[in-house]
Design an enzyme around this catalytic site. Sequence first.
Site, mmCIF file in Angstrom:
data_model
loop_
_atom_site.group_PDB
_atom_site.id
_atom_site.type_symbol
_atom_site.label_atom_id
_atom_site.label_comp_id
_atom_site.label_asym_id
_atom_site.label_seq_id
_atom_site.Cartn_x
_atom_site.Cartn_y
_atom_site.Cartn_z
ATOM 1 N N HIS A 96 0.875 -1.185 0.000
ATOM 2 C CA HIS A 96 0.000 0.000 0.000
ATOM 3 C C HIS A 96 0.908 1.230 0.000
ATOM 4 C CE1 HIS A 96 -2.791 2.945 1.887
ATOM 5 N NE2 HIS A 96 -3.762 2.154 1.493
ATOM 6 N N ASP A 124 3.127 -4.560 8.012
ATOM 7 C CA ASP A 124 1.901 -3.777 7.870
ATOM 8 C C ASP A 124 0.733 -4.759 7.961
ATOM 9 O OD1 ASP A 124 -0.380 -2.650 6.851
ATOM 10 O OD2 ASP A 124 0.568 -1.735 5.108
HETATM 11 N N1 PLP Z 1 -1.713 -0.788 4.589
HETATM 12 C C1 PLP Z 1 -2.624 -1.513 3.947
HETATM 13 C C2 PLP Z 1 -2.274 -2.869 3.415
HETATM 14 C C3 PLP Z 1 -3.913 -0.988 3.774
HETATM 15 O O1 PLP Z 1 -4.830 -1.699 3.124
HETATM 16 C C4 PLP Z 1 -4.202 0.296 4.289
HETATM 17 C C5 PLP Z 1 -5.525 0.907 4.076
HETATM 18 O O2 PLP Z 1 -6.260 0.539 3.193
HETATM 19 C C6 PLP Z 1 -3.204 0.988 4.968
HETATM 20 C C7 PLP Z 1 -1.968 0.413 5.097
HETATM 21 C C8 PLP Z 1 -3.435 2.343 5.543
HETATM 22 O O3 PLP Z 1 -4.322 2.259 6.618
HETATM 23 P P1 PLP Z 1 -4.843 3.589 7.311
HETATM 24 O O4 PLP Z 1 -5.381 4.453 6.202
HETATM 25 O O5 PLP Z 1 -5.913 3.113 8.252
HETATM 26 O O6 PLP Z 1 -3.694 4.218 8.008
#
Ligand code: PLP
Length: 416
Positions: free
Chosen positions: A133, A210
């Site tokens: 992400h 993550d």
């Molecule tokens: N990492 C992954 C794999 C995600 O799917 C997401 C959000 O969709 C995030 C990080 C970021 O999460 P947040 O926006 O809650 O900080």
Amino acid sequence: MKLERGVFAPAAVDVDRVRADFPILAERVNGRPLVYLDNGATTQKPRVVIDALASYYEHDNANVHRGVHTLSRRATDAYDAARVTVQRFVNAASPDEIVFVRGTTEAINLVAFSHARPRLVPGDEIVVTAMEHHSNIVPWQLTCEATGAKLVVIPIDDTGALRMDRAEELIGPRTRVVAVTHVSNALGSIVPVARIVELAHRHGAVVLVDGAQAVSHVAVDVQALGCDFYAFSGHKIFGPTGIGVLWGRAPLLAAMPPWQGGGDMIRTVAFEKTTYADPPFRFEAGTPDIAGAIGLAVALDYVAGIGLDAIAAHEEHLLADATQRLLAIPGLTIVGTAVDKASIVSFTVDGIHPHDIGTVLDQEGVAIRAGHHCAMPVMKRFGISGTARASFALYNSRADVDALAAGIESARRLFA
Ligand code: PLP
């Protein structure tokens, strides 16, 4: 996995009972019952979480760690208890290893800023995967800009699985940090974290995982995984938005300088010299999201009450059923077919833009995601601009899969 439709009877989760716990699932959207399949973006909240938030504000609201009055003590006790709940949920060694943050994004930025920046020098390498992400890419790019370190990317294969052969080559003596997703939000692929940890630790690198897309689907035991940091967001595990968790090993957290200054993160303040509190408070400057932490703890207890093994079994059936149903639709291609996969189905349909699929489905009350899912490099890897994505949670049923398939057929009739 091939599953006969007739035998879809996962006793593991009583879906009707679970659905009754989520008030929003009774909503109608565009005149149809809501079918919520955008759980990868955010999950819905059970009544117990909503009630806990209301109850906190109705009965206990006060600032934490500051007052001697009764409400402040109650708020502090509940906030501290929430930390213990999180500790148990991920099997951390101590509640002091649990830092409350805004979400996964903030947790990763904290590690990038406070662990990596002070240590990294030109020539060092930060390793990520090709399925991250954006929030597990950009903080590391900023770190590279600030330190002269280099970003190294482990590729994925055509199914969306991580190329472990390449991981073995790319994680090496220059690697300082390996930052990997546990489950890909765009593809559903599950990363073999324990093997990555083994490789990284062989070279003395730390591993950040993550867990945004993992915690609501698989039981997470940070000690068993062996990683060094684990990040997740409350809102993706039936808790409130605005609260998330960074778990870090105690010695690593203890060696990290603060990243934000303010109240609550200090031991003593003087104009000559300020000293800092121990972790986790060192990293929680200012008034925290007290209600959010309390709501998150209730959500984690709710999940634990149902059981992650039962949830995983239920979702495995849903994934198999959805995969089978969708592959029967002419022109539909599933993007992300790794053998080890969580309950996310990303797909394209010949001749129809993903946004049009999403819009037609919305007309039928079905909520899915369409676009690049904050994973542009994944889209580039597969030579597409985006996908439609259905992501399942414990309250989804076979009827939801039927509604999804019917909606895609409607889109085909309109556009294809
Ligand atoms: N990492 C992954 C794999 C995600 O799917 C997401 C959000 O969709 C995030 C990080 C970021 O999460 P947040 O926006 O809650 O900080």
